[in-house]
Design a protein around this motif. Structure first.
Motif, PDB file in Angstrom:
ATOM      1  N   ALA A  98       0.826  -1.212   0.000  1.00  0.00           N
ATOM      2  CA  ALA A  98       0.000   0.000   0.000  1.00  0.00           C
ATOM      3  C   ALA A  98       0.857   1.258   0.000  1.00  0.00           C
ATOM      4  O   ALA A  98       0.561   2.237  -0.721  1.00  0.00           O
ATOM      5  CB  ALA A  98      -0.918  -0.009   1.219  1.00  0.00           C
ATOM      6  N   ALA A  99       1.936   1.257   0.793  1.00  0.00           N
ATOM      7  CA  ALA A  99       2.797   2.444   0.871  1.00  0.00           C
ATOM      8  C   ALA A  99       3.491   2.706  -0.459  1.00  0.00           C
ATOM      9  O   ALA A  99       3.563   3.846  -0.936  1.00  0.00           O
ATOM     10  CB  ALA A  99       3.822   2.259   1.985  1.00  0.00           C
ATOM     11  N   VAL A 100       4.034   1.642  -1.084  1.00  0.00           N
ATOM     12  CA  VAL A 100       4.715   1.808  -2.369  1.00  0.00           C
ATOM     13  C   VAL A 100       3.714   2.187  -3.458  1.00  0.00           C
ATOM     14  O   VAL A 100       4.003   3.018  -4.333  1.00  0.00           O
ATOM     15  CB  VAL A 100       5.476   0.511  -2.734  1.00  0.00           C
ATOM     16  CG1 VAL A 100       6.078   0.622  -4.136  1.00  0.00           C
ATOM     17  CG2 VAL A 100       6.567   0.222  -1.712  1.00  0.00           C
ATOM     18  N   MET A 101       2.544   1.579  -3.402  1.00  0.00           N
ATOM     19  CA  MET A 101       1.502   1.925  -4.376  1.00  0.00           C
ATOM     20  C   MET A 101       1.125   3.401  -4.257  1.00  0.00           C
ATOM     21  O   MET A 101       0.970   4.103  -5.270  1.00  0.00           O
ATOM     22  CB  MET A 101       0.270   1.040  -4.156  1.00  0.00           C
ATOM     23  CG  MET A 101      -0.891   1.354  -5.097  1.00  0.00           C
ATOM     24  SD  MET A 101      -2.357   0.347  -4.748  1.00  0.00           S
ATOM     25  CE  MET A 101      -3.506   0.998  -5.977  1.00  0.00           C
ATOM     26  N   GLY A 102       0.987   3.886  -3.029  1.00  0.00           N
ATOM     27  CA  GLY A 102       0.680   5.302  -2.842  1.00  0.00           C
ATOM     28  C   GLY A 102       1.761   6.205  -3.406  1.00  0.00           C
ATOM     29  O   GLY A 102       1.462   7.241  -4.021  1.00  0.00           O
ATOM     30  N   SER A 103       3.026   5.796  -3.227  1.00  0.00           N
ATOM     31  CA  SER A 103       4.133   6.589  -3.780  1.00  0.00           C
ATOM     32  C   SER A 103       4.084   6.595  -5.300  1.00  0.00           C
ATOM     33  O   SER A 103       4.320   7.640  -5.939  1.00  0.00           O
ATOM     34  CB  SER A 103       5.469   6.006  -3.295  1.00  0.00           C
ATOM     35  OG  SER A 103       5.542   6.004  -1.879  1.00  0.00           O
ATOM     36  N   ALA A 104       3.765   5.434  -5.906  1.00  0.00           N
ATOM     37  CA  ALA A 104       3.690   5.362  -7.367  1.00  0.00           C
ATOM     38  C   ALA A 104       2.522   6.197  -7.890  1.00  0.00           C
ATOM     39  O   ALA A 104       2.635   6.851  -8.940  1.00  0.00           O
ATOM     40  CB  ALA A 104       3.560   3.902  -7.805  1.00  0.00           C
ATOM     41  N   LEU A 105       1.400   6.180  -7.192  1.00  0.00           N
ATOM     42  CA  LEU A 105       0.260   7.012  -7.606  1.00  0.00           C
ATOM     43  C   LEU A 105       0.601   8.492  -7.532  1.00  0.00           C
ATOM     44  O   LEU A 105       0.121   9.299  -8.350  1.00  0.00           O
ATOM     45  CB  LEU A 105      -0.950   6.711  -6.718  1.00  0.00           C
ATOM     46  CG  LEU A 105      -1.612   5.339  -6.901  1.00  0.00           C
ATOM     47  CD1 LEU A 105      -2.693   5.121  -5.842  1.00  0.00           C
ATOM     48  CD2 LEU A 105      -2.215   5.219  -8.308  1.00  0.00           C
ATOM     49  N   PHE A 106       1.435   8.850  -6.566  1.00  0.00           N
ATOM     50  CA  PHE A 106       1.861  10.243  -6.433  1.00  0.00           C
ATOM     51  C   PHE A 106       2.621  10.706  -7.673  1.00  0.00           C
ATOM     52  O   PHE A 106       2.560  11.890  -8.037  1.00  0.00           O
ATOM     53  CB  PHE A 106       2.728  10.395  -5.190  1.00  0.00           C
ATOM     54  CG  PHE A 106       3.241  11.781  -4.965  1.00  0.00           C
ATOM     55  CD1 PHE A 106       2.423  12.773  -4.437  1.00  0.00           C
ATOM     56  CD2 PHE A 106       4.555  12.117  -5.306  1.00  0.00           C
ATOM     57  CE1 PHE A 106       2.895  14.066  -4.247  1.00  0.00           C
ATOM     58  CE2 PHE A 106       5.032  13.399  -5.117  1.00  0.00           C
ATOM     59  CZ  PHE A 106       4.203  14.382  -4.578  1.00  0.00           C
ATOM     60  N   PHE A 107       3.307   9.750  -8.327  1.00  0.00           N
ATOM     61  CA  PHE A 107       4.046  10.075  -9.548  1.00  0.00           C
ATOM     62  C   PHE A 107       3.220   9.791 -10.799  1.00  0.00           C
ATOM     63  O   PHE A 107       3.763   9.547 -11.880  1.00  0.00           O
ATOM     64  CB  PHE A 107       5.353   9.275  -9.587  1.00  0.00           C
ATOM     65  CG  PHE A 107       6.379   9.741  -8.592  1.00  0.00           C
ATOM     66  CD1 PHE A 107       7.140  10.877  -8.833  1.00  0.00           C
ATOM     67  CD2 PHE A 107       6.571   9.062  -7.396  1.00  0.00           C
ATOM     68  CE1 PHE A 107       8.083  11.317  -7.915  1.00  0.00           C
ATOM     69  CE2 PHE A 107       7.511   9.484  -6.468  1.00  0.00           C
ATOM     70  CZ  PHE A 107       8.263  10.631  -6.725  1.00  0.00           C
ATOM     71  N   ASP A 108       1.888   9.814 -10.646  1.00  0.00           N
ATOM     72  CA  ASP A 108       0.950   9.748 -11.774  1.00  0.00           C
ATOM     73  C   ASP A 108       1.002   8.430 -12.545  1.00  0.00           C
ATOM     74  O   ASP A 108       0.766   8.399 -13.763  1.00  0.00           O
ATOM     75  CB  ASP A 108       1.203  10.910 -12.753  1.00  0.00           C
ATOM     76  CG  ASP A 108       0.977  12.261 -12.099  1.00  0.00           C
ATOM     77  OD1 ASP A 108       0.079  12.355 -11.238  1.00  0.00           O
ATOM     78  OD2 ASP A 108       1.716  13.211 -12.442  1.00  0.00           O
ATOM     79  N   GLY A 320      14.581   5.493  -1.847  1.00  0.00           N
ATOM     80  CA  GLY A 320      13.207   5.771  -1.429  1.00  0.00           C
ATOM     81  C   GLY A 320      12.433   4.498  -1.137  1.00  0.00           C
ATOM     82  O   GLY A 320      11.713   4.415  -0.134  1.00  0.00           O
ATOM     83  N   ALA A 321      12.558   3.505  -2.017  1.00  0.00           N
ATOM     84  CA  ALA A 321      11.852   2.231  -1.805  1.00  0.00           C
ATOM     85  C   ALA A 321      12.328   1.557  -0.524  1.00  0.00           C
ATOM     86  O   ALA A 321      11.519   1.027   0.254  1.00  0.00           O
ATOM     87  CB  ALA A 321      12.070   1.311  -3.007  1.00  0.00           C
ATOM     88  N   SER A 379      13.909  -2.976 -12.552  1.00  0.00           N
ATOM     89  CA  SER A 379      14.839  -4.093 -12.355  1.00  0.00           C
ATOM     90  C   SER A 379      16.159  -3.584 -11.793  1.00  0.00           C
ATOM     91  O   SER A 379      16.787  -4.251 -10.961  1.00  0.00           O
ATOM     92  CB  SER A 379      15.069  -4.834 -13.678  1.00  0.00           C
ATOM     93  OG  SER A 379      15.742  -4.001 -14.618  1.00  0.00           O
ATOM     94  N   LEU A 380      16.585  -2.412 -12.201  1.00  0.00           N
ATOM     95  CA  LEU A 380      17.793  -1.811 -11.638  1.00  0.00           C
ATOM     96  C   LEU A 380      17.591  -1.443 -10.168  1.00  0.00           C
ATOM     97  O   LEU A 380      18.496  -1.638  -9.348  1.00  0.00           O
ATOM     98  CB  LEU A 380      18.175  -0.561 -12.439  1.00  0.00           C
ATOM     99  CG  LEU A 380      18.783  -0.797 -13.822  1.00  0.00           C
ATOM    100  CD1 LEU A 380      18.907   0.526 -14.570  1.00  0.00           C
ATOM    101  CD2 LEU A 380      20.132  -1.462 -13.715  1.00  0.00           C
ATOM    102  N   VAL A 381      16.408  -0.944  -9.827  1.00  0.00           N
ATOM    103  CA  VAL A 381      16.127  -0.588  -8.436  1.00  0.00           C
ATOM    104  C   VAL A 381      16.156  -1.833  -7.563  1.00  0.00           C
ATOM    105  O   VAL A 381      16.732  -1.830  -6.464  1.00  0.00           O
ATOM    106  CB  VAL A 381      14.761   0.122  -8.331  1.00  0.00           C
ATOM    107  CG1 VAL A 381      14.372   0.329  -6.875  1.00  0.00           C
ATOM    108  CG2 VAL A 381      14.806   1.471  -9.051  1.00  0.00           C
TER     109      VAL A 381
END
Length: 644
Positions: A98-108, A320-321, A379-381
């Motif tokens: 949920a936290a990572v998904m929220g961060s990804a949504l923040f970046f549109d 960040g992740a 994949s790099l991350v």
């Protein structure tokens, strides 16, 4: 054919060189495979376009790994771990996703892509974490056990993730894939049992396939394995194990399900089978090689131009992740009351992405959920977060753990209000046995241990112990070391035990020092420090087990006792000679070639002594051991223990 041999040779050479080097550097085998792939791919360019084709084949290693994970999941074990497994593990996966998904949504990002990214980064590296725990002895700590519960839940959670991710496919990507598939279909027909079935029939086929796996695994596999095992041919059993895994994977593919889902389910069904360990030993080598090949192809497929072009962004995404995962883990550690350094061990050990992240990322790409331009940076991350994991453990060892040890030591030591005939330093599994034996025979003891948790635990079972560091002279004085008859050293730290023996022998030479040694080298150090009696923690138990093994082979108990006595006598002489050689060696290289040569020669003496006929050369101790009369053991049932 020649090109296939050359490519296989390149991959194997890369693995043989990179993996041992990575393990020596503390990076783990997974990072070794990734480094090998990076070297032969983007760096040197020995492999190229065939990488994707090989990766499809190597992904079968993931299928085998999930089969082995299923074999480990006995229902009883899962039930015993249900609280930490479902509570801690479930909240970690759900909270991180949920936290990572929220961060990804923040970046549109679209919600489907954001959710998939969240699932990918909710997983940690089982291979790296468990290997590091074993190497550093952290598996039995509270932080290590909680981390294992989370890793186990993550491994189980991969299965529903593999089933759920295809439902998130983007329509645009599906259209592109269908166009490509139409062109490919002209040259190749894809087998499917459900391609033209209506929805209700498709559901029946899937349900029937799962039932077939469960029922067949429970009722049909055992007669099959018994039949194959009766042949006595190991290679046929290996072929049967591979046939089972490949057959189930093929069935799942034919009905449109994930092969990993079917093999995992089969593994769970066979977890209580008497052939479980044989299946593990036969499948594990294939799993290891194919999984290693998969990670090499991941490394070889990394596009370094993407890293160089977006270096700052990728590094920021990686950090960040890891920060997001660490915050979620730390919060859960607070909720579940994981205290002290264990809280930080739990947090830092699981803050990276894992090898299953590559699997889900590749799976998402194949099922048109994530476009390639997003999959490459991700994949790099994942890879970089795994590369940074050893640094997190170094941070824990060098910075965090010393601070908590200092805080623990700041706890006021217990006031020692009594003195004893024997002082016992350390109340772990070894010290507890010594203390119980002495106390039950009326010997007054004073027990000291510097681990507050251990002292609290033994107090709960009625054992009196004091929190305090036995290496501190003031505490030894308070415990009455001047008047004690003996000091038993049972602390777990090698160097501290040697220092304690050296101090007490120098300051209180009349006190008899009895200590345990972890190995031969530790025993030599204790002997040099002045210990009076040194016992190896494994010597006597190993000798007894060896004696029982000889008796089980039909050797007479009296002969076994003779051989054990001979072994002890020769070992005592050998120990003195080896210790003398060890003392003469340089400080830098205690076990040099001269020591090794002497050890080999003394082993030959041991073998010669064992072969001698000693029927007329009994020692005094042996004379007191009367051989049983002929037919003595026949009067007892086979299930009764023999009298030694």
């Amino acid at each position: 054919m020649t090109s296939i041999f050359l490519q296989a040779f390149i991959y194997l050479v890369a693995a043989v060189i990179a993996v041992p080097v990575a393990k020596r550097l503390g990076l783990g085998s997974v990072l070794g495979y990734l480094i090998a792939g990076v070297v032969i791919g983007p760096v040197i360019g020995l492999v190229g376009e065939e990488t994707n084709t090989i990766q499809h084949f190597a992904e079968f290693g993931v299928v085998m790994m999930l089969f082995l994970v299923g074999l480990e999941l006995e229902p009883k074990m899962l039930w015993a771990m249900r609280n930490r497994l479902m509570g801690l593990g479930g909240l970690q996966v759900g909270g991180t996703a949920a936290a990572v998904m929220g961060s990804a949504l923040f970046f549109d990002q679209p919600w489907t892509i954001a959710l998939t990214i969240g699932l990918i980064f909710a997983l940690s590296s089982t291979a790296i974490v468990l290997q590091t725990f074993n190497e550093k002895g952290l598996s039995k700590t509270e932080g290590g056990q909680n981390a294992f519960s989370v890793l186990l839940f993550q491994d189980i959670a991969v299965i529903p993730m593999l089933a759920f991710i295809p439902l998130l496919a983007l329509p645009k990507l599906i259209e592109q894939a269908q166009a490509a598939a139409t062109t490919a279909a002209e040259h190749h027909d894809e087998l499917s049992l459900v391609a033209s079935l209506p929805g209700w029939a498709y559901g029946l086929v899937i349900t029937g396939s799962i039932i077939a796996v469960v029922v067949g695994g429970h009722y049909l596999s055992r007669p099959l394995f018994r039949f194959v095992a009766s042949s006595g041919l190991r290679e046929i059993f290996t072929a049967t194990a591979l046939m089972l895994v490949i057959g189930i994977a093929a069935l799942m593919s034919l009905v449109g399900l994930s092969p990993a889902l079917g093999t995992f389910l089969a593994g769970v069904v066979l977890a209580n089978s008497e052939f479980r360990h044989e299946l593990e030993s036969n499948i594990d080598p294939f799993k290891g090689l194919l999984l290693g090949l998969f990670f090499i192809t991941v490394g070889a497929g990394i596009n370094f131009s993407v890293l160089l072009n977006d270096f700052t962004i990728i590094i920021a995404l990686t950090l960040g992740a890891m920060a997001v995962k660490a915050l979620v883990l730390y919060g859960l550690a607070l909720i579940f009351r994981i205290k002290g350094s264990d809280r930080w061990l739990f947090t830092l050990s699981l803050a990276q992405a894992g090898e299953f992240g590559f699997v889900l990322l590749s799976f998402s790409l194949q099922n048109h959920v994530i476009p390639a331009d997003i999959a490459q940076p991700l994949s790099l991350v994942v890879a970089l977060s795994m590369f940074l994991t050893p640094g997190l453990f170094i941070l824990f060892d060098k910075v965090i753990l010393p601070r908590f040890e200092k805080t623990s030591n700041d706890r006021e030591t217990d006031e020692i209000d009594e003195q004893g005939t024997v002082i016992i330093a350390g109340i772990g599994r070894f010290g507890q046995i010594v203390n119980r034996l002495l106390v039950s025979n009326g010997v007054k003891t004073v027990v000291l241990d510097h681990q507050a948790n251990q002292v609290d635990v033994v107090r709960q079972i009625g054992t009196k112990a004091y929190f305090g560091d036995a290496t501190r002279p003031d505490l030894l004085h308070t415990a009455g070391i001047e008047h004690a008859a003996a000091l038993v050293v049972a602390i777990d730290h090698h160097e501290h035990s040697v220092e304690l023996v050296k101090y007490v022998k120098h300051t209180y030479p009349k006190v008899k020092i009895i200590t345990r040694a972890f190995d031969r080298g530790h025993g030599y150090q204790l002997r040099q420090a002045g210990a009076d009696i040194i016992e190896s923690e494994t010597y006597h138990s190993a000798l007894e087990v060896g004696g029982h093994a000889m008796k089980s082979l039909g050797l007479h108990p009296f002969f076994v006792e003779q051989q054990k006595t001979t072994y002890k006598r020769v070992e005592e002489r050998k120990s003195d000679k080896l210790y003398a050689a060890w003392k003469d060696d340089s400080e830098e290289e205690r076990f040099d070639n001269n020591y090794r040569d002497l050890f080999i020669r003394l082993e030959e003496v041991m073998a010669e002594e064992m072969k001698k006929d000693r029927s007329d050369k009994h020692s005094r101790s042996e004379r007191g051991w009367t051989p049983p009369p002929k037919g003595y053991t026949d009067t007892f049932d086979d299930d009764q223990p023999q009298v030694n």
